[in-house]
Design a protein around this motif. Structure first.
Motif, PDB file in Angstrom:
ATOM      1  N   VAL A   1       0.865  -1.184   0.000  1.00 41.35           N
ATOM      2  CA  VAL A   1       0.000   0.000   0.000  1.00 41.35           C
ATOM      3  C   VAL A   1       0.903   1.237   0.000  1.00 41.35           C
ATOM      4  N   PHE A   2       0.541   2.228  -0.789  1.00 43.81           N
ATOM      5  CA  PHE A   2       1.301   3.472  -0.873  1.00 43.81           C
ATOM      6  C   PHE A   2       1.398   4.137   0.510  1.00 43.81           C
ATOM      7  N   SER A   3       2.600   4.587   0.884  1.00 43.74           N
ATOM      8  CA  SER A   3       2.717   5.286   2.175  1.00 43.74           C
ATOM      9  C   SER A   3       3.422   6.619   1.992  1.00 43.74           C
ATOM     10  N   PHE A   4       3.196   7.504   2.940  1.00 43.21           N
ATOM     11  CA  PHE A   4       3.737   8.854   2.854  1.00 43.21           C
ATOM     12  C   PHE A   4       3.995   9.368   4.271  1.00 43.21           C
ATOM     13  N   VAL A   5       5.219   9.868   4.503  1.00 44.27           N
ATOM     14  CA  VAL A   5       5.581  10.409   5.814  1.00 44.27           C
ATOM     15  C   VAL A   5       5.679  11.925   5.696  1.00 44.27           C
ATOM     16  N   PHE A   6       5.099  12.623   6.651  1.00 41.18           N
ATOM     17  CA  PHE A   6       5.110  14.089   6.600  1.00 41.18           C
ATOM     18  C   PHE A   6       5.489  14.671   7.954  1.00 41.18           C
ATOM     19  N   ASN A   7       5.915  15.930   7.929  1.00 39.86           N
ATOM     20  CA  ASN A   7       6.184  16.616   9.202  1.00 39.86           C
ATOM     21  C   ASN A   7       5.059  17.612   9.493  1.00 39.86           C
ATOM     22  N   ARG A   8       5.176  18.287  10.634  1.00 36.63           N
ATOM     23  CA  ARG A   8       4.073  19.146  11.074  1.00 36.63           C
ATOM     24  C   ARG A   8       3.819  20.297  10.111  1.00 36.63           C
ATOM     25  N   GLU A   9       4.912  20.851   9.603  1.00 36.74           N
ATOM     26  CA  GLU A   9       4.783  21.977   8.667  1.00 36.74           C
ATOM     27  C   GLU A   9       4.043  21.524   7.398  1.00 36.74           C
ATOM     28  N   GLU A  10       4.412  20.383   6.901  1.00 36.74           N
ATOM     29  CA  GLU A  10       3.763  19.872   5.685  1.00 36.74           C
ATOM     30  C   GLU A  10       2.275  19.594   5.910  1.00 36.74           C
ATOM     31  N   LEU A  11       1.953  19.173   7.146  1.00 34.63           N
ATOM     32  CA  LEU A  11       0.546  18.916   7.464  1.00 34.63           C
ATOM     33  C   LEU A  11      -0.235  20.229   7.532  1.00 34.63           C
ATOM     34  N   ASN A  12       0.359  21.213   8.182  1.00 33.16           N
ATOM     35  CA  ASN A  12      -0.384  22.441   8.469  1.00 33.16           C
ATOM     36  C   ASN A  12      -0.354  23.455   7.334  1.00 33.16           C
ATOM     37  N   GLU A  13       0.581  23.294   6.410  1.00 32.71           N
ATOM     38  CA  GLU A  13       0.718  24.338   5.391  1.00 32.71           C
ATOM     39  C   GLU A  13       0.366  23.884   3.976  1.00 32.71           C
ATOM     40  N   GLY A  14      -0.447  22.865   3.872  1.00 28.92           N
ATOM     41  CA  GLY A  14      -1.041  22.565   2.566  1.00 28.92           C
ATOM     42  C   GLY A  14      -0.448  21.420   1.768  1.00 28.92           C
ATOM     43  N   PHE A  15       0.772  21.007   2.109  1.00 28.45           N
ATOM     44  CA  PHE A  15       1.401  19.962   1.298  1.00 28.45           C
ATOM     45  C   PHE A  15       0.673  18.618   1.428  1.00 28.45           C
ATOM     46  N   VAL A  16       0.287  18.305   2.665  1.00 28.92           N
ATOM     47  CA  VAL A  16      -0.435  17.044   2.875  1.00 28.92           C
ATOM     48  C   VAL A  16      -1.800  17.098   2.180  1.00 28.92           C
ATOM     49  N   LEU A  17      -2.435  18.264   2.234  1.00 26.90           N
ATOM     50  CA  LEU A  17      -3.733  18.417   1.561  1.00 26.90           C
ATOM     51  C   LEU A  17      -3.598  18.148   0.058  1.00 26.90           C
ATOM     52  N   GLU A  18      -2.532  18.670  -0.528  1.00 25.89           N
ATOM     53  CA  GLU A  18      -2.299  18.412  -1.967  1.00 25.89           C
ATOM     54  C   GLU A  18      -2.189  16.915  -2.239  1.00 25.89           C
ATOM     55  N   LYS A  19      -1.452  16.243  -1.364  1.00 29.21           N
ATOM     56  CA  LYS A  19      -1.277  14.786  -1.518  1.00 29.21           C
ATOM     57  C   LYS A  19      -2.621  14.057  -1.387  1.00 29.21           C
ATOM     58  N   ILE A  20      -3.433  14.512  -0.428  1.00 30.60           N
ATOM     59  CA  ILE A  20      -4.752  13.890  -0.240  1.00 30.60           C
ATOM     60  C   ILE A  20      -5.583  14.105  -1.503  1.00 30.60           C
ATOM     61  N   ASN A  21      -5.612  15.334  -1.988  1.00 26.39           N
ATOM     62  CA  ASN A  21      -6.442  15.665  -3.153  1.00 26.39           C
ATOM     63  C   ASN A  21      -6.082  14.815  -4.367  1.00 26.39           C
ATOM     64  N   LYS A  22      -4.808  14.503  -4.502  1.00 28.00           N
ATOM     65  CA  LYS A  22      -4.384  13.671  -5.643  1.00 28.00           C
ATOM     66  C   LYS A  22      -5.006  12.275  -5.566  1.00 28.00           C
ATOM     67  N   LEU A  23      -5.177  11.789  -4.337  1.00 29.42           N
ATOM     68  CA  LEU A  23      -5.709  10.425  -4.166  1.00 29.42           C
ATOM     69  C   LEU A  23      -7.234  10.386  -4.225  1.00 29.42           C
ATOM     70  N   GLN A  24      -7.878  11.546  -4.029  1.00 28.17           N
ATOM     71  CA  GLN A  24      -9.345  11.655  -4.051  1.00 28.17           C
ATOM     72  C   GLN A  24     -10.056  10.592  -3.204  1.00 28.17           C
ATOM     73  N   PRO A  25      -9.743  10.548  -1.918  1.00 22.86           N
ATOM     74  CA  PRO A  25     -10.387   9.525  -1.072  1.00 22.86           C
ATOM     75  C   PRO A  25     -11.866   9.811  -0.826  1.00 22.86           C
ATOM     76  N   ASP A  26     -12.644   8.757  -0.677  1.00 23.20           N
ATOM     77  CA  ASP A  26     -14.053   8.906  -0.275  1.00 23.20           C
ATOM     78  C   ASP A  26     -14.152   9.029   1.238  1.00 23.20           C
TER      79      ASP A  26
END
Ligand code: GAR
Length: 187
Positions: free
Chosen positions: A51-76
């Motif tokens: 399964v695809f995995s991704f590790v992020f830090n707090r800055e990436e979570l809070n400043e949009g990078f993680v959101l971009e990653k989520i949007n690419k996957l388009q989860p339900d």
């Protein structure tokens, strides 16, 4: 195909259990495991199950990078399975009623910042509670305050240690979390 994205921080027994549960499901798949913890066991679990995995830090979570990653996957559905950081508002607002969390107690008791894992069980033992349980709830802007989806209680009068409580609670989590996820995706 309905897509689940998992967030986790630690041992990942719920992640493992959810992956096993949906393994042979033709209409629901796990599209990724996101973690804030480079040493989390969930990373081994992801690798093992391919399964695809991704590790992020707090800055990436809070400043949009993680959101971009989520949007690419388009989860339900985004499932927090032992994820210990707060989901930032920017993500919560983009995915209203699509992020759920499991908490190892009967909310609204024993929730909020700093209340996670063993700390919850320890406090419950100290308070000599006769029962505890699990709460599956939607995630909103506040820790452990989103609308409840499912609760199940269990008697812990025979438990002498937080570890014994954890075993009982974990069994409840493993029984009910995947079924609740399945029910939510069955719309
Ligand atoms: C679970 O018991 C979950 O309810 C709890 O962390 C544990 C993770 O176990 N979550 C929280 O406390 C969130 N506030 P796991 O890594 O073995 O699935």
């Amino acid at each position: 195909m309905k897509k689940i994205l998992l967030f986790a921080s630690g041992a990942g027994s719920n992640v493992e259990n959810i992956i096993q549960y949906f393994k042979n499901n033709d209409s629901i798949s796990i599209v990724g495991i996101f973690t804030n913890n480079l040493h989390a066991k969930v990373l081994d679990i992801a690798k093992y199950h391919n399964v695809f995995s991704f590790v992020f830090n707090r800055e990436e979570l809070n400043e949009g990078f993680v959101l971009e990653k989520i949007n690419k996957l388009q989860p339900d559905l985004i499932v927090l399975a032992g994820f210990l950081w707060k989901m930032p508002d920017v993500i919560v607002h983009q995915y209203p009623n699509k992020i759920i969390n499991i908490h190892p107690a009967l909310l609204p008791k024993y929730g909020g910042k700093g209340m996670y894992g063993m700390k919850v069980h320890q406090t419950i033992l100290e308070n000599k509670e006769k029962e505890t349980g699990i709460t599956i709830h939607y995630v909103n802007e506040h820790y452990d305050e989103g609308e409840f989806i499912f609760q199940q209680n269990i008697n812990i009068e025979d438990c002498q240690s937080p570890e014994e409580i954890a075993v009982k609670v974990q069994a409840l989590e493993h029984e009910h979390f995947p079924k609740t996820i399945e029910r939510l995706l069955d719309y």
